[in-house]
Design a protein around this motif. Structure first.
Motif, PDB file in Angstrom:
ATOM      1  N   TRP A 233       0.840  -1.192   0.000  1.00 43.57           N
ATOM      2  CA  TRP A 233       0.000   0.000   0.000  1.00 43.57           C
ATOM      3  C   TRP A 233       0.878   1.245   0.000  1.00 43.57           C
ATOM      4  N   PHE A 234       0.460   2.219  -0.776  1.00 46.21           N
ATOM      5  CA  PHE A 234       1.122   3.505  -0.859  1.00 46.21           C
ATOM      6  C   PHE A 234       0.065   4.593  -0.711  1.00 46.21           C
ATOM      7  N   ARG A 235       0.512   5.802  -0.458  1.00 43.67           N
ATOM      8  CA  ARG A 235      -0.422   6.917  -0.402  1.00 43.67           C
ATOM      9  C   ARG A 235       0.229   8.162  -0.976  1.00 43.67           C
TER      10      ARG A 235
ATOM     11  N   TYR B 108       6.608  -1.491   7.444  1.00 42.60           N
ATOM     12  CA  TYR B 108       5.708  -0.364   7.624  1.00 42.60           C
ATOM     13  C   TYR B 108       6.489   0.942   7.653  1.00 42.60           C
ATOM     14  N   ALA B 109       5.875   1.988   7.160  1.00 42.38           N
ATOM     15  CA  ALA B 109       6.426   3.318   7.336  1.00 42.38           C
ATOM     16  C   ALA B 109       6.385   3.663   8.819  1.00 42.38           C
ATOM     17  N   ASP B 110       7.383   4.391   9.285  1.00 39.31           N
ATOM     18  CA  ASP B 110       7.438   4.744  10.701  1.00 39.31           C
ATOM     19  C   ASP B 110       6.180   5.492  11.137  1.00 39.31           C
ATOM     20  N   SER B 111       5.634   6.276  10.251  1.00 44.32           N
ATOM     21  CA  SER B 111       4.491   7.111  10.609  1.00 44.32           C
ATOM     22  C   SER B 111       3.216   6.312  10.887  1.00 44.32           C
TER      23      SER B 111
ATOM     24  N   THR C 175      -2.243  -2.053   9.974  1.00 41.25           N
ATOM     25  CA  THR C 175      -1.892  -3.461   9.836  1.00 41.25           C
ATOM     26  C   THR C 175      -2.208  -3.919   8.418  1.00 41.25           C
ATOM     27  N   ILE C 176      -1.206  -4.486   7.767  1.00 42.29           N
ATOM     28  CA  ILE C 176      -1.404  -5.042   6.435  1.00 42.29           C
ATOM     29  C   ILE C 176      -1.661  -6.539   6.576  1.00 42.29           C
ATOM     30  N   SER C 177      -2.569  -7.039   5.785  1.00 38.06           N
ATOM     31  CA  SER C 177      -2.866  -8.470   5.811  1.00 38.06           C
ATOM     32  C   SER C 177      -3.252  -8.920   4.402  1.00 38.06           C
ATOM     33  N   ARG C 178      -3.304 -10.221   4.217  1.00 31.90           N
ATOM     34  CA  ARG C 178      -3.602 -10.742   2.890  1.00 31.90           C
ATOM     35  C   ARG C 178      -4.423 -12.012   2.998  1.00 31.90           C
TER      36      ARG C 178
ATOM     37  N   ASN D 162      -7.186 -13.662  -3.432  1.00 35.03           N
ATOM     38  CA  ASN D 162      -6.284 -12.725  -4.131  1.00 35.03           C
ATOM     39  C   ASN D 162      -6.429 -11.309  -3.596  1.00 35.03           C
ATOM     40  N   SER D 163      -6.515 -11.188  -2.289  1.00 35.06           N
ATOM     41  CA  SER D 163      -6.815  -9.893  -1.689  1.00 35.06           C
ATOM     42  C   SER D 163      -5.728  -9.426  -0.735  1.00 35.06           C
ATOM     43  N   LEU D 164      -5.630  -8.134  -0.643  1.00 30.87           N
ATOM     44  CA  LEU D 164      -4.712  -7.456   0.277  1.00 30.87           C
ATOM     45  C   LEU D 164      -5.522  -6.425   1.035  1.00 30.87           C
ATOM     46  N   TYR D 165      -5.214  -6.274   2.315  1.00 28.31           N
ATOM     47  CA  TYR D 165      -5.980  -5.362   3.145  1.00 28.31           C
ATOM     48  C   TYR D 165      -5.053  -4.417   3.903  1.00 28.31           C
ATOM     49  N   LEU D 166      -5.620  -3.279   4.299  1.00 33.85           N
ATOM     50  CA  LEU D 166      -4.907  -2.349   5.168  1.00 33.85           C
ATOM     51  C   LEU D 166      -5.894  -1.873   6.222  1.00 33.85           C
ATOM     52  N   GLU D 167      -5.693  -2.340   7.437  1.00 31.87           N
ATOM     53  CA  GLU D 167      -6.504  -1.901   8.572  1.00 31.87           C
ATOM     54  C   GLU D 167      -5.840  -0.664   9.155  1.00 31.87           C
TER      55      GLU D 167
END
Length: 126
Positions: free
Chosen positions: A38-40, A61-64, A70-73, A78-83
């Motif tokens: 994930w990027f922003r 993870y980025a320090d910020s 939390t990244i999960s898959r 075929n999914s990726l998540y970002l909590e």
């Protein structure tokens, strides 16, 4: 070719939570052993790496965002998540899901990722 589609963005107040989802598809996704992350990006600024998996399942993870995101898959779907928890206004950005042709050493460098979604907007109000 790998197609990438994100969902789950929205508006939330500071301290709130959101969960982003991403789904990979396409002929190039038969081998799931590659980096994904994930990027922003905020207008006028460079795209920033937020979190990723390498092919061995190691996360970064980025320090910020450490301790809050939390990244999960789920390889079955075929999914990726970002909590994202305890959001603050500095987290406001367009979030992009991405996949790399690399298996490792991808880090959180956007130049090492080759397939991108169109992005999903996250707005955090104070």
């Amino acid at each position: 070719q790998v197609e990438v589609e994100e969902s789950g963005g929205g508006s939330v107040q500071a301290g709130g939570s959101l969960k982003l989802s991403c789904r990979f598809s396409g002929s190039g996704y038969k081998d799931k052993k590659f980096c994904m992350g994930w990027f922003r990006q905020v207008p006028g600024q460079e795209r920033e790496g937020v979190a990723n998996f390498d092919s061995e399942g190691t996360t970064d993870y980025a320090d910020s965002v450490k301790g809050r995101f939390t990244i999960s898959r789920d390889d079955a779907s075929n999914s990726l998540y970002l909590e994202m928890n305890n959001l603050n206004p500095d987290d406001s950005a367009t979030y992009y899901c991405a996949a790399s042709r690399w298996r490792t050493l991808c880090a959180l460098r956007s130049d090492r990722y080759h397939y991108w979604g169109h992005g999903t907007r996250v707005t955090v109000s104070s």
